[in-house]
Design an enzyme around this catalytic site. Structure first.
Site, PDB file in Angstrom:
ATOM      1  N   CYS A  85       0.818  -1.214   0.000  1.00 41.77           N
ATOM      2  CA  CYS A  85       0.000   0.000   0.000  1.00 41.77           C
ATOM      3  C   CYS A  85       0.854   1.268   0.000  1.00 41.77           C
ATOM      4  CB  CYS A  85      -0.960  -0.015   1.176  1.00 41.77           C
ATOM      5  SG  CYS A  85      -2.017  -1.482   1.157  1.00 41.77           S
ATOM      6  N   HIS A 334      -9.326   3.940  -1.177  1.00 41.36           N
ATOM      7  CA  HIS A 334      -7.961   3.420  -1.078  1.00 41.36           C
ATOM      8  C   HIS A 334      -7.631   2.523  -2.272  1.00 41.36           C
ATOM      9  CE1 HIS A 334      -4.278   1.930   0.446  1.00 41.36           C
ATOM     10  NE2 HIS A 334      -4.717   1.002   1.269  1.00 41.36           N
TER      11      HIS A 334
END
Lengths: 387, 132
Positions: A85, A334
């Protein structure tokens, strides 16, 4: 080494975007960033693209050349950066290093993920591959599970409650109401967060960031060249990266991330700044507890004070330390590879005064923290308003 | 080290755990013991490590009850995963076979092995009874 400026930002709408590829998404974000910067596509001499997994989500590896290809620049060198991420933050960091080192003059740093093609359980499995496959994932660990174990450890050590965590989600959903590109425009309450579907006890659905499609892009140029372009420049004051063990159990402290501490401290040192100098922050709130731990580990709050600060409203847009004014990962969305780039784009816009309805007045220095895995990769950037 | 000079610590760990034995590695240079095994000593960076048996007793540090699992665990939800600190201070993750109502911090547990799975995935934790 040269000082570096960011002079343009672009971002697609974040959300469930239907039949579209991530290279189309990056193209849209890149064109917007180039227009904002006043940079012609023929000026671009390198591309960096943050992406976790085109292979699993889109059956497409080798994402990098697809970006200059679609921009009509098929021979421009392009590199994919993968760091779970934190892929997006590291994509921008590598662009900054390439410009600082004098190798390139006008660099497109982007990030994208197209996640909604797969059902939730398969997305959960794909993301879990960012943890230790042998000693965690084979034993049923998921990312909500890893952060849930940290939330419980934080609760035991510091008394951080479900309501404190929920306050982070409520705040970031409130912030997203002012961001037209955010995935969610929905006000929520502490009761709703606490009583929503349990994902990994004690974290509920509303403690977790969503599954999102989207792309973001920034244009990076030498500071000395900034006046050549129409775009408003912000200065990159510093960046820093740190790594830690793949497995959470291999770390002594389960209530925070040593990586965040190291990266933040190095970024402060390189910039000659301290936490009190930072006016605005975008931090990696993949889960509510992650925002609390980030603010503590970066030195903005003492350990155990982060949850209280959220509950007291200190980190709201109009609070003493505005955090995740974009809506954060929690409510802006996200899309893994895009996240770190979008954080830097938000801080850039806030410092330039181009953040629209969510503009925070009089912010001069901002900071980002982008996290990969269970904190196994962290990258921080500090940016300052230009002249 | 094997003749091909690849230090296969994970393969050795999995061979042993398939026989219901928990192992780690001991650094032959400084004596530091590491679980799970790793090819280079975390303390002195020596690559000279040997597999050693490990006592499976420890205490539960933290845990979560997972309600949304990956496909390989989808039919087992909700299940509990925890991090256990062994008596030598090393830590391991595993499935916790203890009812949710009995889970507490520092609960004494002992390693157990899932006969249905292979390799590292076999590790489970059950409640330690006195004398175990």
């Amino acid at each position: 080494m040269r000082d570096v400026a960011i002079i343009g930002t672009g971002m697609t709408k974040f959300g469930s975007l239907g039949r579209v590829t991530s290279r189309e998404l990056v193209t849209s974000a890149a064109l917007e960033a180039m227009e904002d910067a006043g940079v012609a596509s023929s000026d671009i001499d390198a591309v960096y693209i943050g992406q976790l997994s085109g292979d699993i989500f889109e059956h497409q590896m080798h994402a990098a050349p697809g970006i200059p290809d679609y921009l009509g620049l098929p021979n421009v060198p392009s590199t994919r950066v993968e760091a779970a991420c934190a892929s997006g933050g590291l994509s921008v960091m590598h662009a900054i290093m390439a410009v600082a080192g004098g190798f390139y003059d006008t660099v497109l740093a982007a990030g994208a993920e197209k996640m909604t093609n797969l059902p939730t359980t398969h997305v959960t499995e794909a993301l879990s591959m960012c943890a230790d496959d042998v000693f965690e994932v084979s034993l049923g660990v998921t990312f909500p599970g890893a952060f849930a174990m940290m939330a419980r450890a934080h609760e035991k050590e510091y008394g951080t409650t479900a309501e404190m965590r929920a306050a982070v989600a409520v705040k970031n959903h409130d912030h997203a109401l002012l961001n037209p590109k955010a995935q969610f425009h929905k006000k929520i309450t502490i009761e709703k967060v606490v009583n929503s579907l349990m994902i990994a006890d004690p974290l509920t659905l509303y403690d977790c960031s969503p599954i999102t499609d989207g792309a973001a892009a920034v244009i990076v140029v030498p500071w000395e060249d900034r006046k050549k372009y129409d775009g408003i420049a912000v200065k990159v004051r510093s960046f820093a990266q740190a790594s830690d063990t793949m497995s959470l159990h291999d770390r002594k402290d389960l209530t925070g991330f040593t990586t965040t501490k190291i990266a933040a401290q190095k970024a402060f040192e390189r910039a000659g700044l301290e936490p009190k100098d930072i006016d605005i922050l975008e931090v990696h709130d993949c889960f509510t507890i992650a925002e609390i731990m980030a603010l503590e580990d970066m030195g903005f709050y003492k350990k155990g004070e982060g949850g209280r600060a959220a509950l007291d409203g200190e980190t709201r847009r109009d609070g003493s330390l505005p955090v995740n004014v974009s809506g954060g990962l929690k409510a802006k969305g996200h899309p893994i590879g895009a996240t770190g780039v979008a954080q830097i784009a938000e801080i850039t816009n806030q410092l330039r005064g181009t953040a629209g309805r969510r503009q925070v007045p009089d912010v001069e220095i901002g900071m980002t923290q982008n996290l990969g895995g269970s904190g196994s990769t962290i990258v921080c950037h500090i940016l300052e308003r230009g002249d | 080290m094997t003749e091909d000079r690849i230090n296969r610590v994970i393969e050795k760990y999995e061979e042993e755990i398939n026989n219901n034995k928990l192992t780690g590695v001991k650094c032959q240079s400084c004596g530091h013991v590491m679980v799970p095994p790793r090819p280079v000593c975390r303390q002195c960076r020596s690559p000279d490590v040997e597999i050693v048996p490990i006592d499976g007793r420890g205490k539960l540090l933290t845990w979560t009850i997972i309600h949304v699992g990956p496909p390989s665990y989808e039919n087992q939800v909700p299940y509990t995963v925890g991090i256990v600190e062994l008596e030598n201070g090393e830590r391991l993750t595993g499935i916790v076979d203890i009812p949710a109502t009995e889970l507490t911090y520092d609960l004494p547990v002992v390693a157990d092995f899932d006969a249905e799975r292979e390799g590292a995935a076999r590790l489970r934790w059950k409640k330690a009874v006195s004398g175990q």
